[in-house]
Design a protein around this motif. Structure first.
Motif, short mmCIF file in Angstrom:
data_model
loop_
_atom_site.label_atom_id
_atom_site.label_comp_id
_atom_site.label_asym_id
_atom_site.label_seq_id
_atom_site.Cartn_x
_atom_site.Cartn_y
_atom_site.Cartn_z
N ARG B 8 0.80 -1.09 -0.10
CA ARG B 8 0.09 -0.04 -0.19
C ARG B 8 1.00 1.12 0.05
NH1 ARG B 8 -3.22 -0.87 4.21
NH2 ARG B 8 -4.72 -1.98 2.85
N THR B 9 1.88 1.23 0.68
CA THR B 9 2.88 2.35 0.91
C THR B 9 3.33 2.70 -0.65
OG1 THR B 9 3.58 1.79 2.99
CG2 THR B 9 4.83 3.41 1.89
N PHE B 10 3.83 1.60 -1.17
CA PHE B 10 4.52 1.71 -2.47
C PHE B 10 3.17 2.23 -3.55
CE2 PHE B 10 4.74 -0.04 -6.68
CZ PHE B 10 6.01 0.59 -7.05
N LEU B 11 2.20 1.58 -3.45
CA LEU B 11 1.15 1.99 -4.44
C LEU B 11 0.93 3.39 -4.33
CD1 LEU B 11 -0.39 1.12 -6.98
CD2 LEU B 11 -2.33 0.43 -5.19
N ASN B 12 0.81 3.81 -3.19
CA ASN B 12 0.43 5.35 -3.06
C ASN B 12 1.65 6.34 -3.66
OD1 ASN B 12 -1.91 4.82 -1.70
ND2 ASN B 12 -0.95 5.13 0.40
N ALA B 13 2.80 5.86 -3.20
CA ALA B 13 3.90 6.53 -3.58
C ALA B 13 4.00 6.57 -5.34
CB ALA B 13 5.19 6.07 -3.22
N PHE B 18 3.72 9.22 -10.38
CA PHE B 18 3.75 9.18 -11.74
C PHE B 18 2.35 9.61 -12.13
CE2 PHE B 18 6.66 5.76 -10.94
CZ PHE B 18 7.73 6.25 -11.63
N GLU B 19 1.52 10.31 -11.27
CA GLU B 19 0.27 11.21 -11.34
C GLU B 19 -0.72 9.98 -12.01
OE1 GLU B 19 1.00 14.75 -13.76
OE2 GLU B 19 2.23 15.61 -11.67
N GLU B 20 -0.69 8.89 -11.44
CA GLU B 20 -1.64 7.83 -11.63
C GLU B 20 -2.98 7.87 -10.67
OE1 GLU B 20 -1.79 5.89 -14.36
OE2 GLU B 20 0.42 5.53 -15.04
N ASN B 21 -3.84 6.92 -10.75
CA ASN B 21 -4.77 6.77 -9.72
C ASN B 21 -5.02 5.03 -9.95
OD1 ASN B 21 -6.41 7.00 -7.85
ND2 ASN B 21 -7.96 8.13 -9.16
N LEU B 22 -4.13 4.33 -10.00
CA LEU B 22 -4.36 2.93 -9.97
C LEU B 22 -4.82 2.12 -8.95
CD1 LEU B 22 -1.24 1.86 -12.24
CD2 LEU B 22 -3.72 2.52 -13.12
N SER B 23 -5.70 1.40 -9.05
CA SER B 23 -6.05 0.60 -7.92
C SER B 23 -5.05 -0.66 -7.97
CB SER B 23 -7.35 -0.02 -8.06
OG SER B 23 -7.27 -1.00 -8.98
N PHE B 28 -1.64 -4.27 -10.47
CA PHE B 28 -1.24 -5.51 -10.57
C PHE B 28 -1.34 -6.26 -12.16
CE2 PHE B 28 -1.33 -10.45 -10.45
CZ PHE B 28 -0.50 -10.46 -9.65
N ASP B 29 -2.32 -6.01 -12.77
CA ASP B 29 -2.51 -6.27 -14.21
C ASP B 29 -1.60 -5.75 -15.02
OD1 ASP B 29 -4.37 -7.92 -13.47
OD2 ASP B 29 -6.31 -6.89 -14.08
N GLU B 117 -8.74 -6.03 -2.70
CA GLU B 117 -7.75 -5.14 -2.82
C GLU B 117 -6.33 -5.53 -2.06
OE1 GLU B 117 -8.18 -3.11 -5.28
OE2 GLU B 117 -6.89 -1.27 -5.17
N ASP B 118 -6.63 -5.71 -0.88
CA ASP B 118 -5.55 -6.08 -0.11
C ASP B 118 -4.63 -7.17 -0.60
OD1 ASP B 118 -6.34 -4.30 1.66
OD2 ASP B 118 -7.14 -5.67 3.09
N LEU B 119 -5.45 -8.26 -0.99
CA LEU B 119 -4.51 -9.46 -1.52
C LEU B 119 -3.56 -9.13 -2.67
CD1 LEU B 119 -7.14 -12.43 -1.47
CD2 LEU B 119 -5.63 -11.41 0.42
N TYR B 120 -3.95 -8.32 -3.70
CA TYR B 120 -3.27 -7.71 -4.77
C TYR B 120 -2.03 -7.03 -4.11
CZ TYR B 120 -6.68 -9.35 -7.92
OH TYR B 120 -7.69 -9.97 -8.76
N LEU B 121 -2.47 -6.03 -2.96
CA LEU B 121 -1.41 -5.46 -2.47
C LEU B 121 -0.46 -6.14 -2.01
CD1 LEU B 121 -3.34 -2.61 -0.57
CD2 LEU B 121 -1.86 -2.26 -2.50
#
Lengths: 198, 466
Positions: B8-13, B18-23, B28-29, B117-121
């Motif tokens: 989660r920390t990584f995805l937020n960063a 990269f100015e994205e808003n990926l879930s 993951f995909d 979502e957590d499982l992908y994280l």
């Protein structure tokens, strides 16, 4: 003013919440909010009435130990496994070995804000965190200021998890006293908490 | 399960950078699957996961693109179907539908709220573990470090797909992460590097059959991270996932204490020497990661050089005398040169060992106070003067097998008392001083002090023989 009770015993082991199906697990070296709550309920059972899971009396802790010792322990699964066909069915729980990194001679300081609470606490034992790991109180209550408790490196050295969320905080588990709410904290270290002389 | 937090920390960063808003699922995909699994060589091998479960006849490296997409779909299906065992989510307990496994008793019975979502994280976090020698990995839940690791993924993927590096092994993402982070945080890091440069830095080991990523020593990595974060303390989570899992838990990493070692090294032996020895000493410092964790925190004390302990007490001594090599009769000039340079190399390694030990011991002794850094060297010199005052071996024996072999203060002070009786007047003050100092030392400090004195004594011998 803080009223501090010192507990000590031969062993202590706190399983990290992240440990699952491990072959080897070291002890965690700090208390989480739910552990503190649990110790508190043991010392003051009256708190169990209308329990809201909040920490009421213990305002700080400090945990230190001599060293981590790796000990092998025999374990079994948590239930029975069915084996064989209808005619020669059997049930078994096979054995395996787990290595635990156990704290040797842990010393735990518990700080109370109320001298009466401390007095009650000095008359009881606690566990860390298995019921065979008894810690016994010393009969003396140390009366020091909060500042001294936080800075006296020779007297109160040890690890303490400060239950706050800031930049250094990390997830330390889920609080079963409070609907599995996430617990956060950061490790504060005073002095040299592991006395490793050789 | 801590992998979720790291993911989660990584995805937020990542989204911010990269100015994205990926879930997590989208990331993951689009990114994770593409880098890690959508190629003949995987970057990560998760036992029993859908990516490694093959139908009959399938081989991971021979899969067609559509077959790989199918494996991804399998994972999605299992996740949305509510499965969350170790093969579906990283760091979770293995399934026990058929029977209870022996270690099942360790699994908590708290019902966690875990979203899809957590499982992908957990997968994303799982790709960000930093492998270190000894078979353990470390999670740092720090955005800047995690983004740096992500940059490394691309490079590992590039090399895995490079046709000239056919023998490069896949599935080593954690090991790679450790080497990459170490390399990227080096002082003299330059953007334009290639495989050859990494190879020269000992990142890979190459033989005719296979190219592998070497595992980094935690101490080396520690020194290099401290370049980047000189005053920081991060909490690292030390673990190992595999056939069986291991959990060492959370430990504070004091990066500022690495600076202390480097600074002392410079003061003691000079800026240039510190620079030249750097690579050698960085790997000499540091106990086994497991021993280091037993100390409760990763810093100065955990940096204790390997093998130092055997010099405590009587058991061992450093041999520091300068080797003299002379050409043997009948030895060719060439053979002589080879032999000479090998002896000199050995001597150099010996010197570095001495410097490493000395630096660490001094850092430990002066941990809480300012002391003269040259004190033990001066005492060692005086000891030699005392020893040379007699042609018999009694003084030598007194120093070597009593004074410097003392394991605690008592025998040391006893030997010192004997010694003081015959000391030359010019050194008397020094030895009296020493006695007072030792008297006031803590048992712990004395332990370090006496070994340090022993090393300085050995080194002084080398100087005097010149």
């Amino acid at each position: 003013m803080y009223y501090i009770v010192r507990y000590s015993g031969p062993f202590g082991f706190i399983k990290p919440w992240t440990a699952v199906r491990d072959s080897e697990t070291f002890s965690q070296q700090f208390l989480t909010p739910s552990i503190v709550t649990g110790i508190e309920r043991k010392l003051f059972p009256e708190l169990l009435e209308d329990d809201d899971g909040e920490i009421k009396k213990i305002v700080g802790h400090r945990l230190s130990y001599k060293q981590i010792s790796q000990q092998q322990e025999q374990i079994q699964p948590r239930g029975w496994n069915e084996k064989g066909t209808r005619n020669n069915k059997s049930y078994e729980r096979p054995y395996a070995i787990l290595v635990r990194g156990v704290m040797l001679e842990p010393v735990l300081f518990l700080a109370f804000q109320n001298s009466n609470d401390a007095k009650i606490a000095t008359k009881q034992h606690i566990c860390l965190s298995r019921n065979e790991d008894l810690l016994y109180p010393s009969d003396e209550i140390l009366e020091v200021s909060k500042e001294d408790f936080d800075s006296d490196e020779s007297l109160f050295s040890g690890f303490e998890l400060i239950f706050e969320k800031n930049e250094q905080s990390f997830l330390v588990g889920y609080n079963r006293y409070k609907q599995n709410e996430k617990m956060f904290g950061y490790i504060k270290i005073v002095g040299t908490p592991v006395k490793n002389n050789y | 399960m801590i992998a979720i937090t790291v993911g989660r920390t990584f995805l937020n960063a990542y989204n911010e950078r990269f100015e994205e808003n990926l879930s997590a699922k989208e990331f993951f995909d689009k990114v994770y699957f593409e880098y890690f699994f959508n190629h003949p060589k995987y970057m990560q091998w998760i036992t029993n996961s859908p990516f490694v479960q093959m139908k009959s006849g399938q081989k991971p490296h021979l899969l067609q693109p559509e077959e790989r997409i199918e494996k991804l779909a399998n994972l999605h299906q299992k996740i949305s179907g509510g499965e969350k065992d170790a093969s579906i989510a990283i760091g979770f307990p293995a399934a026990e539908e058929k029977e209870f496994a022996t270690t099942s008793g360790l699994v908590t019975d708290i019902e966690f709220q875990i979203e899809e979502e957590d499982l992908y994280l957990s997968w994303i976090g799982g790709g960000l573990g930093i492998g270190v020698a000894g078979g353990y990995s470390v999670f740092f839940n720090e955005p800047e470090i995690l983004i740096k690791l992500y940059e490394g993924w691309k490079i590992y993927r590039k090399y895995l797909n490079d046709p000239t590096l056919q023998n490069l092994k896949g599935n080593q993402i954690n090991t790679w992460n450790g080497q990459w982070l170490n390399f990227a945080y080096r002082k003299r890091f330059r953007e334009d590097f290639d495989f050859a440069r990494l190879h020269a830095q000992n990142v890979f080991s190459v033989n005719d059959k296979v190219i592998e990523v070497n595992t980094i020593n935690w101490s080396e990595l520690f020194f290099n991270i401290s370049n980047k974060f000189p005053a920081h303390t991060f909490s690292g989570y030390v673990y190992s996932l595999g056939q069986t899992n291991k959990t060492l838990g959370f430990y504070p990493f004091y990066f500022s204490q690495a600076r202390k070692i480097t600074d002392y090294y410079k003061v003691l032996f000079g800026e240039q020497v510190a620079l030249n020895d750097r690579q050698a000493y960085e790997s000499l410092f540091g106990l086994h990661i497991k021993r280091a964790c037993e100390l409760g925190s990763i810093g100065l004390q955990a940096l204790e050089p390997k093998y130092l302990r055997k010099y405590y007490g009587k058991d061992s001594n450093l041999k520091m005398t300068k080797p003299r090599v002379a050409q043997k009769k009948g030895e060719s000039e060439e053979d002589y040169e080879v032999r000479k340079s090998s002896v000199e190399q050995k001597d150099y390694e010996n010197l570095i060992t001495f410097r490493t030990y000395k630096t660490w011991l001094l850092a430990m002794i002066t941990k809480n106070k300012e002391e003269s850094l040259n004190y033990t060297a001066e005492v060692a010199k005086a000891l030699h003067e005392y020893r040379e005052g007699s042609t018999k071996t009694d003084r030598k024996n007194l120093i070597q097998s009593e004074l410097l072999a003392a394991k605690n203060k008592k025998p040391f002070l006893d030997a010192l008392t004997t010694l003081i009786k015959d000391v030359h007047e010019s050194n008397l003050e020094m030895f009296k001083n020493l006695r007072d100092k030792v008297h006031l030392m803590s048992a712990e400090d004395f332990g370090y002090f006496v070994v340090l004195l022993k090393f300085d004594y050995a080194y002084a011998e080398r100087e005097r023989n010149l």
